[in-house]
Design a protein around this motif. Structure first.
Motif, PDB file in Angstrom:
ATOM      1  N   ALA A 143     -57.321 -48.013   5.515  1.00 48.66           N
ATOM      2  CA  ALA A 143     -56.480 -48.103   6.712  1.00 48.66           C
ATOM      3  C   ALA A 143     -55.168 -47.354   6.522  1.00 48.66           C
ATOM      4  O   ALA A 143     -54.566 -46.894   7.501  1.00 48.66           O
ATOM      5  CB  ALA A 143     -56.203 -49.561   7.054  1.00 48.66           C
ATOM      6  N   HIS A 154     -63.495 -42.030   8.066  1.00 45.81           N
ATOM      7  CA  HIS A 154     -64.276 -42.283   9.281  1.00 45.81           C
ATOM      8  C   HIS A 154     -65.755 -42.521   8.951  1.00 45.81           C
ATOM      9  O   HIS A 154     -66.513 -42.980   9.810  1.00 45.81           O
ATOM     10  CB  HIS A 154     -64.142 -41.116  10.265  1.00 45.81           C
ATOM     11  N   ARG A 158     -68.314 -51.241   8.949  1.00 50.06           N
ATOM     12  CA  ARG A 158     -68.329 -52.656   8.609  1.00 50.06           C
ATOM     13  C   ARG A 158     -69.652 -53.037   7.939  1.00 50.06           C
ATOM     14  O   ARG A 158     -70.667 -52.357   8.096  1.00 50.06           O
ATOM     15  CB  ARG A 158     -68.129 -53.493   9.870  1.00 50.06           C
ATOM     16  N   GLY A 164     -66.995 -49.714  13.817  1.00 53.48           N
ATOM     17  CA  GLY A 164     -65.668 -50.271  13.589  1.00 53.48           C
ATOM     18  C   GLY A 164     -64.536 -49.361  14.004  1.00 53.48           C
ATOM     19  O   GLY A 164     -64.708 -48.353  14.686  1.00 53.48           O
ATOM     20  N   ASP A 165     -63.331 -49.727  13.545  1.00 51.97           N
ATOM     21  CA  ASP A 165     -62.110 -49.062  13.984  1.00 51.97           C
ATOM     22  C   ASP A 165     -61.822 -47.824  13.138  1.00 51.97           C
ATOM     23  O   ASP A 165     -62.467 -47.550  12.123  1.00 51.97           O
ATOM     24  CB  ASP A 165     -60.935 -50.029  13.891  1.00 51.97           C
ATOM     25  N   TYR A 166     -60.796 -47.111  13.574  1.00 50.21           N
ATOM     26  CA  TYR A 166     -60.348 -45.897  12.892  1.00 50.21           C
ATOM     27  C   TYR A 166     -58.882 -45.721  13.238  1.00 50.21           C
ATOM     28  O   TYR A 166     -58.437 -46.132  14.324  1.00 50.21           O
ATOM     29  CB  TYR A 166     -61.185 -44.711  13.366  1.00 50.21           C
ATOM     30  N   GLY A 169     -58.489 -44.216  16.481  1.00 49.19           N
ATOM     31  CA  GLY A 169     -59.278 -44.785  17.561  1.00 49.19           C
ATOM     32  C   GLY A 169     -60.764 -44.733  17.290  1.00 49.19           C
ATOM     33  O   GLY A 169     -61.272 -43.775  16.692  1.00 49.19           O
ATOM     34  N   ALA A 170     -61.458 -45.773  17.747  1.00 49.89           N
ATOM     35  CA  ALA A 170     -62.898 -45.871  17.503  1.00 49.89           C
ATOM     36  C   ALA A 170     -63.658 -44.721  18.142  1.00 49.89           C
ATOM     37  O   ALA A 170     -64.667 -44.255  17.590  1.00 49.89           O
ATOM     38  CB  ALA A 170     -63.407 -47.209  18.040  1.00 49.89           C
ATOM     39  N   GLU A 171     -63.198 -44.234  19.297  1.00 57.34           N
ATOM     40  CA  GLU A 171     -63.910 -43.148  19.966  1.00 57.34           C
ATOM     41  C   GLU A 171     -63.813 -41.855  19.168  1.00 57.34           C
ATOM     42  O   GLU A 171     -64.777 -41.084  19.090  1.00 57.34           O
ATOM     43  CB  GLU A 171     -63.356 -42.936  21.377  1.00 57.34           C
ATOM     44  N   LYS A 173     -63.623 -41.718  15.969  1.00 55.14           N
ATOM     45  CA  LYS A 173     -64.538 -41.929  14.847  1.00 55.14           C
ATOM     46  C   LYS A 173     -65.959 -41.562  15.257  1.00 55.14           C
ATOM     47  O   LYS A 173     -66.672 -40.864  14.523  1.00 55.14           O
ATOM     48  CB  LYS A 173     -64.465 -43.386  14.396  1.00 55.14           C
TER      49      LYS A 173
END
Length: 248
Positions: A143, A154, A158, A164-166, A169-171, A173
């Protein structure tokens, strides 16, 4: 006179060696995330962040707060940086991670070896880094990854298989993984079915679904598993390339 101006005058009086010790360099470069700001020391790339909406002066201030050094703009990118930012294969730039702990360096090193278009869970990263119980700590390291893209955080997901997150932003990723060749929608569907591992009844090997070996398994010969231990109990051997036993 500002502190930076005073330091610059001192460096100029005492030559390039002192200047290199006082200042790090920075530049803005194109990448798969759009333009990014990059800080470089004599040991390599030390810090990278998106330039989206972030002036160079703000990046320099953030860098100085984190690393304790002022920045001077560079006219030339270090060798290997620009191709690496674009996702090209081959030798990337040297990285300056000397200020990190041994565990932090191990996490980044392990993550840097995940192939493009493949993903691994945080538990795998922690075990490969030598501390299998430190899953949350490994996630925290990523993180705060000082050099995203160059260390591809990226590609870490999980333990449930959810992407999961980045930090951007997840998108983003999903976009990065898709551009690398991962079928992200297919990965989502497999995760929803509980298919966290895939075995071949012809080779007797079990892999992570994104492993290049798993992608070659044809439908009639695919054997999905939720846990790698279940695959081992059924007689399948963990893949030596993607090493799914690292999350057993």
């Amino acid at each position: 006179m500002s502190i930076e101006e005073s330091l610059a005058g001192l460096a100029e009086q005492n030559g390039p060696d002192l200047e290199a010790r006082v200042f790090a360099g920075w530049l803005t470069a194109p990448s798969r995330l759009g333009d990014v700001h990059v800080a470089v020391t004599g040991a390599g790339v030390q810090y990278l962040r998106s330039a989206d909406g972030t002036p160079g002066e703000s990046f320099a201030e953030t860098y100085r707060e984190r690393f304790g050094r002022p920045l001077r703009q560079l006219s030339k990118a270090p060798r290997g940086l620009l191709p690496a930012l674009k996702g090209s294969k081959g030798q990337g730039p040297d990285l300056d991670v000397g200020g990190l702990s041994e565990f932090e360096r191990s996490v980044l090193d392990v993550t840097s070896r995940i192939p493009a278009g493949q993903v691994r869970p945080y538990g795998w990263v922690a075990r490969e880094a030598g501390r299998p119980a430190a899953v949350r700590a490994a996630a925290s390291v990523l993180a705060r990854n000082p050099v995203p893209l160059l260390v591809p955080c990226h590609r870490v997901v999980r333990g449930t298989g959810v992407l999961g997150d980045y930090m951007y932003g997840a998108e983003r990723k999903r976009e990065l993984l898709s551009a690398e060749g991962l079928d992200v929608d297919g990965a989502d569907a497999a995760t929803a079915r509980g298919e966290l591992f895939v075995a071949s009844d012809t080779t007797g090997i079990v892999c992570f679904p994104s492993c290049h070996h798993a992608r070659r398994i044809t439908g009639p010969h695919r054997r999905p598993f939720r846990k790698v231990d279940a695959a081992r109990a059924a007689g399948y051997r963990p893949c030596r390339d993607c090493r799914p036993a690292a999350v057993a």
